[in-house]
Write a protein that holds these residues in place. Sequence first.
Motif, PDB file in Angstrom:
ATOM      1  N   ARG A 164       7.115   6.204  -4.079  1.00 14.54           N
ATOM      2  CA  ARG A 164       5.710   6.534  -3.821  1.00 14.54           C
ATOM      3  C   ARG A 164       4.769   5.944  -4.857  1.00 14.54           C
ATOM      4  NH1 ARG A 164       5.850   9.563   0.423  1.00 14.54           N
ATOM      5  NH2 ARG A 164       7.737  10.753   0.855  1.00 14.54           N
ATOM      6  N   LYS A 165       5.348   5.142  -5.767  1.00 18.50           N
ATOM      7  CA  LYS A 165       4.488   4.545  -6.798  1.00 18.50           C
ATOM      8  C   LYS A 165       3.582   3.480  -6.197  1.00 18.50           C
ATOM      9  CE  LYS A 165       7.311   5.017 -10.854  1.00 18.50           C
ATOM     10  NZ  LYS A 165       8.604   4.344 -10.866  1.00 18.50           N
ATOM     11  N   ILE A 166       4.063   2.834  -5.118  1.00 14.71           N
ATOM     12  CA  ILE A 166       3.246   1.820  -4.469  1.00 14.71           C
ATOM     13  C   ILE A 166       2.390   2.532  -3.443  1.00 14.71           C
ATOM     14  CG2 ILE A 166       3.322  -0.422  -3.327  1.00 14.71           C
ATOM     15  CD1 ILE A 166       6.290  -0.555  -4.058  1.00 14.71           C
ATOM     16  N   HIS A 167       1.091   2.719  -3.763  1.00 15.57           N
ATOM     17  CA  HIS A 167       0.233   3.449  -2.828  1.00 15.57           C
ATOM     18  C   HIS A 167      -1.191   2.924  -2.937  1.00 15.57           C
ATOM     19  CE1 HIS A 167      -1.395   5.765  -6.198  1.00 15.57           C
ATOM     20  NE2 HIS A 167      -0.167   5.810  -6.639  1.00 15.57           N
ATOM     21  N   GLY A 168      -2.094   3.492  -2.175  1.00 14.51           N
ATOM     22  CA  GLY A 168      -3.480   3.044  -2.206  1.00 14.51           C
ATOM     23  C   GLY A 168      -3.714   1.876  -1.271  1.00 14.51           C
ATOM     24  N   VAL A 169      -4.816   1.143  -1.521  1.00 16.40           N
ATOM     25  CA  VAL A 169      -5.172   0.012  -0.663  1.00 16.40           C
ATOM     26  C   VAL A 169      -4.812  -1.274  -1.395  1.00 16.40           C
ATOM     27  CG1 VAL A 169      -7.073  -1.165   0.520  1.00 16.40           C
ATOM     28  CG2 VAL A 169      -7.015   1.329   0.425  1.00 16.40           C
ATOM     29  N   SER A 170      -4.171  -2.196  -0.676  1.00 13.83           N
ATOM     30  CA  SER A 170      -3.741  -3.447  -1.296  1.00 13.83           C
ATOM     31  C   SER A 170      -4.917  -4.416  -1.375  1.00 13.83           C
ATOM     32  CB  SER A 170      -2.636  -4.077  -0.466  1.00 13.83           C
ATOM     33  OG  SER A 170      -3.208  -4.764   0.630  1.00 13.83           O
ATOM     34  N   PRO A 171      -4.814  -5.457  -2.221  1.00 12.64           N
ATOM     35  CA  PRO A 171      -5.876  -6.475  -2.282  1.00 12.64           C
ATOM     36  C   PRO A 171      -6.130  -7.122  -0.912  1.00 12.64           C
ATOM     37  CG  PRO A 171      -4.298  -6.795  -4.058  1.00 12.64           C
ATOM     38  CD  PRO A 171      -3.747  -5.705  -3.192  1.00 12.64           C
ATOM     39  N   GLU A 172      -5.083  -7.210  -0.090  1.00 17.36           N
ATOM     40  CA  GLU A 172      -5.247  -7.804   1.240  1.00 17.36           C
ATOM     41  C   GLU A 172      -5.931  -6.846   2.201  1.00 17.36           C
ATOM     42  OE1 GLU A 172      -2.361  -7.539  -0.361  1.00 17.36           O
ATOM     43  OE2 GLU A 172      -1.557  -9.569  -0.672  1.00 17.36           O
ATOM     44  N   GLY A 173      -6.123  -5.629   1.791  1.00 18.36           N
ATOM     45  CA  GLY A 173      -6.892  -4.709   2.622  1.00 18.36           C
ATOM     46  C   GLY A 173      -6.060  -3.771   3.478  1.00 18.36           C
TER      47      GLY A 173
END
Length: 344
Positions: free
Chosen positions: A133-142
Amino acid sequence: SSKKMEIVQLYVVLISLWYLAKQPSLQGTLQDSSACEGLKGLAEEQVRICQRQVEAMDSVKHGAELAIEECQHQFHNRRWNCSTLQGLQVFGKVAIQGTRESAFIHAISSAGVAFAVTRACSRGELEQCGCDRKIHGVSPEGFQWSGCSDNLSYGIAFSQAFVDNPERSRGVSSSRALMNLHNNEAGRKAILSHMKVECKCHGVSGSCEVRTCWKAMPPFRKVGNVLKEKFERATEVHPKRVGSRKLLVPKSSRFKPYTAHDLVYLVASPDFCDRDPHSGVFGTSGRQCNRTSHAMDGCELLCCGRGFRTAQAERVERCSCKFHWCCSVKCKQCHHLVEVHTCR
Ligand SMILES: *[C@@H]1O[C@H](CO)[C@@H](O)[C@H](O)[C@H]1NC(C)=O
Ligand SMILES: *[C@@H]1O[C@H](CO)[C@@H](O)[C@H](O)[C@H]1NC(C)=O
Ligand SMILES: *[C@@H]1O[C@H](CO)[C@@H](O)[C@H](O)[C@H]1NC(C)=O
């Protein structure tokens, strides 16, 4: 004899994996940790791991099944078709020890266990691990990270503890142990270096207004393909003392140095042509071959120059299919003869 002992130790982990793959269902047999001692072929430390994490053992079994299936798929056209995996007894007698075939088996087995345990983690089947779950939020690609990426670190650590254990307990002074440990790690690296991003679209009728993505392991077939490539280009090595340590270095200075992703082997493979039950070699007599191929599956190479027999075989296929309104398809059965070539 000590040689016999060494062979037994060498294959303990693979035998135990194979044995687990054959159990109908572990969940039925392993309700509690006391059953771990009843599992044949496990080393002491493996029994302890089993006792601590009984529910992970189904994944170990599944990982072993994946590995065996993949090995047989990748090698079905070759003289050695991975069929020494067919029986405990055959498996213990090994023409392949120290060879590149053995390198492949170790790599694919340790990858299989890491893969299956990781997948069980992501599916929430194990108590000790879950999604990354460490990889979360919005990516640079949107796109939106889903918050449930495959967490390889648990699966890899488990595979290191379980699969590497018999080698570690032999000590790293043994060249074979060094070879096996290296190839085990290379197998796990084949997953790690081919992680990909998978996405799902959300929105009205499949429009992709919102995309959620997660990091996922490659399909196991991909891992098999990568390791088969590594098998073709495996590096022959020999032990060399450097200070107080023993290392495996390329046998010829003309070979390029190998990396942690490559497979290494100590002994050239036998030709696998003739049946030799004592060393677990089936031989290629009776194998089906391809008359027009110049590759390994061609009759010339597969039959080791002994020649081949040709027979007619009947094949049944669906043919002259007609579409009937509405909605069925009716076909006839066509019989036709094909030539089948088998090695003498
Ligand atoms: C992934 O697994 C490792 C090993 O169990 C653990 O330490 C780590 O916290 C996990 N990562 C996430 C983000 O859950
Ligand atoms: C491998 O070849 C042997 C004969 O040499 C055959 O008996 C066996 O079924 C084959 N195994 C697979 C998995 O194709
Ligand atoms: C035999 O080999 C040829 C040439 O590689 C290939 O085109 C053909 O599809 C093969 N036939 C079978 C039955 O696999």
